[in-house]
Design a protein around this motif. Structure first.
Motif, PDB file in Angstrom:
ATOM      1  N   TYR A 164     -42.966  58.815 -30.392  1.00 39.51           N
ATOM      2  CA  TYR A 164     -42.257  60.031 -30.100  1.00 39.51           C
ATOM      3  C   TYR A 164     -41.298  59.895 -28.800  1.00 39.51           C
ATOM      4  N   PHE A 165     -40.142  60.588 -28.822  1.00 37.79           N
ATOM      5  CA  PHE A 165     -39.299  60.257 -27.424  1.00 37.79           C
ATOM      6  C   PHE A 165     -39.711  61.436 -26.343  1.00 37.79           C
ATOM      7  N   ASP A 166     -40.347  61.230 -25.045  1.00 37.70           N
ATOM      8  CA  ASP A 166     -40.605  62.064 -24.315  1.00 37.70           C
ATOM      9  C   ASP A 166     -39.575  62.623 -23.489  1.00 37.70           C
ATOM     10  N   LYS A 167     -38.767  64.026 -23.785  1.00 41.32           N
ATOM     11  CA  LYS A 167     -37.611  64.341 -23.507  1.00 41.32           C
ATOM     12  C   LYS A 167     -37.798  64.341 -21.965  1.00 41.32           C
ATOM     13  N   GLU A 168     -38.941  65.059 -21.378  1.00 38.35           N
ATOM     14  CA  GLU A 168     -39.146  65.229 -19.943  1.00 38.35           C
ATOM     15  C   GLU A 168     -38.852  64.093 -19.055  1.00 38.35           C
ATOM     16  N   HIS A 169     -39.712  63.073 -19.558  1.00 36.37           N
ATOM     17  CA  HIS A 169     -39.614  61.426 -18.778  1.00 36.37           C
ATOM     18  C   HIS A 169     -38.722  60.661 -19.307  1.00 36.37           C
ATOM     19  N   LYS A 170     -38.154  60.943 -20.388  1.00 28.67           N
ATOM     20  CA  LYS A 170     -37.136  59.848 -20.893  1.00 28.67           C
ATOM     21  C   LYS A 170     -37.817  58.752 -21.238  1.00 28.67           C
ATOM     22  N   VAL A 171     -38.776  58.691 -21.894  1.00 28.00           N
ATOM     23  CA  VAL A 171     -39.485  57.303 -22.305  1.00 28.00           C
ATOM     24  C   VAL A 171     -39.874  57.587 -23.748  1.00 28.00           C
ATOM     25  N   TRP A 172     -40.423  56.488 -24.302  1.00 27.35           N
ATOM     26  CA  TRP A 172     -41.341  56.671 -25.823  1.00 27.35           C
ATOM     27  C   TRP A 172     -42.749  56.721 -25.263  1.00 27.35           C
ATOM     28  N   GLN A 173     -43.201  57.604 -26.149  1.00 25.72           N
ATOM     29  CA  GLN A 173     -44.918  57.752 -25.665  1.00 25.72           C
ATOM     30  C   GLN A 173     -45.513  57.422 -26.994  1.00 25.72           C
ATOM     31  N   SER A 174     -46.711  57.421 -27.311  1.00 28.39           N
ATOM     32  CA  SER A 174     -47.418  57.094 -28.575  1.00 28.39           C
ATOM     33  C   SER A 174     -48.676  57.888 -28.677  1.00 28.39           C
ATOM     34  N   PHE A 175     -49.198  58.127 -29.654  1.00 26.17           N
ATOM     35  CA  PHE A 175     -50.517  58.618 -29.772  1.00 26.17           C
ATOM     36  C   PHE A 175     -51.413  57.559 -30.764  1.00 26.17           C
ATOM     37  N   THR A 176     -52.606  57.271 -30.458  1.00 27.47           N
ATOM     38  CA  THR A 176     -53.532  56.440 -31.286  1.00 27.47           C
ATOM     39  C   THR A 176     -54.059  57.280 -32.520  1.00 27.47           C
ATOM     40  N   TRP A 177     -54.520  56.741 -33.508  1.00 27.82           N
ATOM     41  CA  TRP A 177     -55.281  57.600 -34.500  1.00 27.82           C
ATOM     42  C   TRP A 177     -56.679  58.383 -33.904  1.00 27.82           C
ATOM     43  N   GLY A 178     -56.988  57.702 -32.943  1.00 26.89           N
ATOM     44  CA  GLY A 178     -58.241  58.342 -32.244  1.00 26.89           C
ATOM     45  C   GLY A 178     -57.868  59.847 -31.342  1.00 26.89           C
ATOM     46  N   GLU A 179     -56.651  59.471 -30.525  1.00 29.20           N
ATOM     47  CA  GLU A 179     -56.040  60.588 -29.995  1.00 29.20           C
ATOM     48  C   GLU A 179     -55.698  61.517 -30.805  1.00 29.20           C
ATOM     49  N   MET A 180     -54.941  61.222 -31.839  1.00 24.90           N
ATOM     50  CA  MET A 180     -54.696  62.335 -32.807  1.00 24.90           C
ATOM     51  C   MET A 180     -55.769  63.056 -33.401  1.00 24.90           C
ATOM     52  N   SER A 181     -56.813  62.417 -33.822  1.00 19.74           N
ATOM     53  CA  SER A 181     -58.042  63.098 -34.054  1.00 19.74           C
ATOM     54  C   SER A 181     -58.444  64.237 -33.139  1.00 19.74           C
ATOM     55  N   ALA A 182     -58.415  63.999 -31.772  1.00 21.12           N
ATOM     56  CA  ALA A 182     -58.944  64.649 -30.694  1.00 21.12           C
ATOM     57  C   ALA A 182     -57.797  66.064 -30.689  1.00 21.12           C
ATOM     58  N   GLN A 183     -56.406  65.799 -30.847  1.00 20.43           N
ATOM     59  CA  GLN A 183     -55.594  66.663 -30.841  1.00 20.43           C
ATOM     60  C   GLN A 183     -55.602  67.652 -32.094  1.00 20.43           C
ATOM     61  N   VAL A 184     -56.015  67.043 -33.389  1.00 16.26           N
ATOM     62  CA  VAL A 184     -56.031  67.834 -34.635  1.00 16.26           C
ATOM     63  C   VAL A 184     -57.406  68.794 -34.360  1.00 16.26           C
ATOM     64  N   ALA A 185     -58.551  68.342 -33.547  1.00 16.24           N
ATOM     65  CA  ALA A 185     -59.572  69.234 -33.739  1.00 16.24           C
ATOM     66  C   ALA A 185     -59.310  70.411 -32.716  1.00 16.24           C
ATOM     67  N   ARG A 186     -58.505  70.006 -31.632  1.00 13.85           N
ATOM     68  CA  ARG A 186     -58.252  71.193 -30.863  1.00 13.85           C
ATOM     69  C   ARG A 186     -57.224  72.411 -31.623  1.00 13.85           C
ATOM     70  N   TRP A 187     -56.485  71.959 -32.333  1.00 16.60           N
ATOM     71  CA  TRP A 187     -55.732  72.713 -33.183  1.00 16.60           C
ATOM     72  C   TRP A 187     -56.685  73.639 -33.981  1.00 16.60           C
ATOM     73  N   GLN A 188     -57.598  72.740 -34.567  1.00 16.93           N
ATOM     74  CA  GLN A 188     -58.637  73.691 -35.532  1.00 16.93           C
ATOM     75  C   GLN A 188     -59.402  74.621 -34.827  1.00 16.93           C
ATOM     76  N   ALA A 189     -59.697  74.332 -33.635  1.00 16.01           N
ATOM     77  CA  ALA A 189     -60.507  75.432 -32.794  1.00 16.01           C
ATOM     78  C   ALA A 189     -59.595  76.657 -32.562  1.00 16.01           C
ATOM     79  N   ALA A 190     -58.447  76.467 -32.346  1.00 21.41           N
ATOM     80  CA  ALA A 190     -57.486  77.487 -32.294  1.00 21.41           C
ATOM     81  C   ALA A 190     -57.342  78.334 -33.343  1.00 21.41           C
TER      82      ALA A 190
END
Length: 281
Positions: free
Chosen positions: A34-60
């Motif tokens: 995805y494009f990081d508008k603040e820093h004006k660079v393309w960033q990425s998530f690995t599948w492992g990083e996505m799993s950690a983020q999904v777990a945070r959303w589930q906790a909320a």
């Protein structure tokens, strides 16, 4: 030919089980760009990083007054956060209702009321200001989340909270697997139809997963493929072909910045797969 990383309906019978299986097989592979508008660079998530983020959303989500089978709506542009919300909700047995970010406020209010949506995730100030005009018709909502923080003093609502204040700070939450059986309702997708109000199409986990697997059998996809996504995830075409299909085959997805910037994104990212409509071609 089906590769060894192809996930079948038999090995993952629900959409969140598909996500967990993908994380298990290729945790270090890039999942989303995805494009990081603040820093004006393309960033990425690995599948492992996505799993950690999904777990945070589930906790909320688990802290909210919602139960399996309840409806939650997402009104965001294509982004990794769209996937995080969808997977977190589905993994808790919730039913997701995708909405178009640029839809008319009265249409959005109608869908929220008819589906009995309890929680809504929207983009930010502009989205909320438009919906504020129909807030009296959003009685079913107990929580409204804004992906972007903003000063809401002129558009205040006790249900409204910014995402950065809603999500837990810790990133070591366990990924939960409490989804419905494969034949149960996973999502309600509203179509405009030709006349009258939008009409909800009820789709099960098996419906969408079977479509994604069938589409994945049409070409020789690999882990090195990169999809460029720009059609709205609120539509089943992009949701199946540009979201669940890449997950089945293990390919990465990059989210284009906009249609006017599509040509630049194509030359910058050099995707191998583009799902589109004739007008764009």
């Amino acid at each position: 030919m089906i590769g060894q990383d192809f996930i079948t309906v038999q090995s993952a019978q629900t959409l969140p089980a598909l996500f967990r299986e993908r994380v298990k097989r290729t945790p270090q592979h890039v999942a989303y760009r995805y494009f990081d508008k603040e820093h004006k660079v393309w960033q990425s998530f690995t599948w492992g990083e996505m799993s950690a983020q999904v777990a945070r959303w589930q906790a909320a989500l688990a802290r909210e007054n919602i139960s399996p089978g309840d409806r939650v709506a997402i009104m965001l542009s294509n982004s990794p956060q769209w996937v995080m919300f969808d997977q977190a909700a589905l993994g808790l047995g919730l039913v997701t209702v995708p909405l178009y970010p640029d839809d008319r406020p009265d249409n959005v209010a109608y869908i929220i009321a008819e589906a009995g949506v309890k929680l809504l995730l929207l983009e930010g100030a502009k989205s909320w200001q438009r919906l504020y005009t129909v807030r009296d018709e959003l009685a079913s909502l107990t929580r409204i989340l804004s992906a972007q923080a903003f000063d809401d003093k002129d558009f205040s609502d006790a249900r409204l909270v910014a995402l950065d204040k809603w999500l837990p700070i810790e990133d070591n939450c366990p990924l939960r697997a409490e989804e419905s059986p494969p034949e149960n309702l996973a999502s309600i997708v509203y179509t405009s139809g030709t006349t009258g109000r939008p009409k909800g199409v009820m789709l099960s986990h098996r419906n969408m997963l079977s479509n994604a697997q069938a589409a994945a059998s049409c070409l020789d996809f690999t882990l090195e493929d990169l999809f460029l996504s720009f059609l709205p995830l609120s539509h089943t075409f992009e949701r199946t072909g540009g979201y669940y299909l890449p997950m089945v085959v293990g390919a990465a997805v990059a989210y284009a910045r906009s249609i006017p910037q599509l040509a630049v994104d194509l030359t910058t990212l050099r995707p191998s797969i583009l799902i589109s409509v004739p007008r764009i071609y």
